[in-house]
Design an enzyme around this catalytic site. Structure first.
Site, PDB file in Angstrom:
ATOM      1  N   HIS A  54     -14.136   2.209   7.904  1.00 54.13           N
ATOM      2  CA  HIS A  54     -13.263   1.070   7.611  1.00 54.13           C
ATOM      3  C   HIS A  54     -13.609   0.429   6.257  1.00 54.13           C
ATOM      4  O   HIS A  54     -13.876  -0.762   6.166  1.00 54.13           O
ATOM      5  CB  HIS A  54     -13.347   0.016   8.719  1.00 54.13           C
ATOM      6  N   ILE A  58       0.836  -1.208   0.000  1.00 55.94           N
ATOM      7  CA  ILE A  58       0.000   0.000   0.000  1.00 55.94           C
ATOM      8  C   ILE A  58       0.867   1.253   0.000  1.00 55.94           C
ATOM      9  O   ILE A  58       0.684   2.160  -0.809  1.00 55.94           O
ATOM     10  CB  ILE A  58      -0.955  -0.004   1.206  1.00 55.94           C
ATOM     11  N   GLU A  87     -14.466  -0.340  16.895  1.00 53.85           N
ATOM     12  CA  GLU A  87     -15.371  -0.245  15.740  1.00 53.85           C
ATOM     13  C   GLU A  87     -16.617  -1.083  16.000  1.00 53.85           C
ATOM     14  O   GLU A  87     -16.499  -2.240  16.408  1.00 53.85           O
ATOM     15  CB  GLU A  87     -14.652  -0.743  14.481  1.00 53.85           C
ATOM     16  N   ARG A  91      -4.386   0.591  10.708  1.00 55.44           N
ATOM     17  CA  ARG A  91      -4.989  -0.043  11.879  1.00 55.44           C
ATOM     18  C   ARG A  91      -5.093   0.974  12.997  1.00 55.44           C
ATOM     19  O   ARG A  91      -4.180   1.762  13.247  1.00 55.44           O
ATOM     20  CB  ARG A  91      -4.155  -1.243  12.346  1.00 55.44           C
ATOM     21  N   ALA A 151     -12.473  -1.265   0.046  1.00 55.29           N
ATOM     22  CA  ALA A 151     -13.709  -1.714  -0.597  1.00 55.29           C
ATOM     23  C   ALA A 151     -13.776  -1.249  -2.046  1.00 55.29           C
ATOM     24  O   ALA A 151     -14.036  -0.081  -2.320  1.00 55.29           O
ATOM     25  CB  ALA A 151     -14.925  -1.195   0.188  1.00 55.29           C
ATOM     26  N   ASP A 184      10.474   2.779   7.478  1.00 54.86           N
ATOM     27  CA  ASP A 184      10.157   1.353   7.434  1.00 54.86           C
ATOM     28  C   ASP A 184      11.455   0.594   7.662  1.00 54.86           C
ATOM     29  O   ASP A 184      12.318   0.555   6.782  1.00 54.86           O
ATOM     30  CB  ASP A 184       9.540   0.960   6.094  1.00 54.86           C
TER      31      ASP A 184
END
Length: 345
Positions: free
Chosen positions: A304, A177, A285, A256, A308, A196
């Protein structure tokens, strides 16, 4: 003959699994379809596993005689494993097998696969959309217009945000991502920093600059989170880190909820240390009715759904079907978390 249960839901539809399995040579007549209620009914804990949909009894009945299950959210628990001795492969089309008891599956000789990268493009696009929505206050201005209010004061100096072009944007995490977000932001003309510990710096040449977290926070006017949660990075962005950012910065989290201290973030917005924030994930959630996130100004939120898209559902089914095909052909699986289980068969 190998029986397969295609346990879909209202996002990854059962027929998407069936279509993908047929592409791997599985006969439609050997596939049983099951419709689970998510997202019309929230996912939750089922016995010892998290983020699942459907009951143990429902899955046990549907798995009768099946050697393979492909699913997004069906639970795989110790009880299900004991009740389904024919099961040999449980393929979960998510970024991680959260809804499976992998330890129990390994002991039972059941391989568990997953689908990394299935929603990488959708989540990257959503992240950039959230950055733009927060920077340009699109939800707030739209809400004002729908309420019949023309807010000319949004043009005032104190109420306008920065441009993406020329901004320094920090990414925490540079996987499937984060790397896509970087490419999009570079197209806008942003300077991108990456924190990272696992990324090879040579892969960033000419695209982004790898830095330590402290430097990323100090230099970035916008940060966006893309790390998976580990015991070491829970709450990694808290009051101390927010205070280290330039005043008037923006934080975006489509990864997250556990990565971020949301109370500290609301404090930062209230004090003006942060100018805006955008979230697709939350510590609890659905969001509780008394959450500060619902009353603190400057926050853009979506429920969230960053991953989708229709393409995500199709890719998810295809990825797990690919490993089913490899299993049936006797080939090594690409995304199996417990290959030792399969060697026991």
């Amino acid at each position: 003959m190998t029986r397969v249960l295609a346990a879909g839901d209202h996002f990854v539809l059962p027929h998407l699994f069936t279509d993908a399995l047929e592409g791997q040579g599985v006969a439609r007549s050997d596939i049983r379809e099951l419709q689970l209620p998510w997202p019309m009914t929230p996912m939750g804990k089922v016995a010892e596993v998290d983020e699942a949909s459907g009951s143990e009894d429902e899955i046990i009945a549907a798995l009768e005689g099946a050697q393979i299950c492909v699913t997004q959210l069906a639970p795989l628990t110790e009880r299900i494993l004991k009740a389904c001795p024919d099961l040999r492969l449980f393929s979960i089309c998510r970024g991680g097998p959260v809804n499976a008891n992998v330890e129990a599956a390994t002991k039972a000789g059941v391989g568990v696969t997953f689908a990394p990268g299935r929603n990488a493009t959708a989540t990257a696009e959503h992240t950039v959309a959230m950055i733009m929505a927060a920077v340009r206050r699109i939800p707030q201005t739209n809400a004002d217009l729908n309420a019949g209010t023309w807010r000319g004061d949004y043009y005032a100096w104190d109420n306008v945000g920065p441009e993406i072009e020329g901004s320094t944007i920090g990414l925490v995490g540079y996987g499937a991502i984060g790397s896509r977000v970087t490419r999009i932001l570079r197209g806008f003309g942003a300077d991108v920093l990456v924190y990272d510990p696992y990324v090879d710096p040579t892969t960033l040449d000419g695209v982004a600059e790898r830095v330590e977290l402290d430097e990323l926070l100090r230099r970035s006017s916008i940060i966006t989170l893309h790390a998976r949660v580990t015991p070491e990075n829970k709450g990694m962005i808290g009051a101390e880190q927010i205070a280290a950012m330039p005043r008037g910065s923006i934080i975006v989290n489509c990864a997250r909820g556990a990565l971020l201290d949301y109370d500290a973030l609301c404090d930062g917005l209230d004090s003006g240390q942060l100018w805006a924030a955008a979230f697709d994930v939350f510590p609890v959630e659905p969001i509780p009715e008394d959450s500060r996130l619902l009353t603190t100004p400057g926050i853009v939120m979506t429920p969230h759904l960053a991953g989708a898209s229709k393409q995500t559902a199709i890719k998810a089914a295809q990825i797990v079907a690919g490993d089913v095909g490899r299993y049936l052909r006797g080939e090594p699986l690409e995304y199996c978390v417990n290959p030792e289980a399969l060697r026991r068969i």
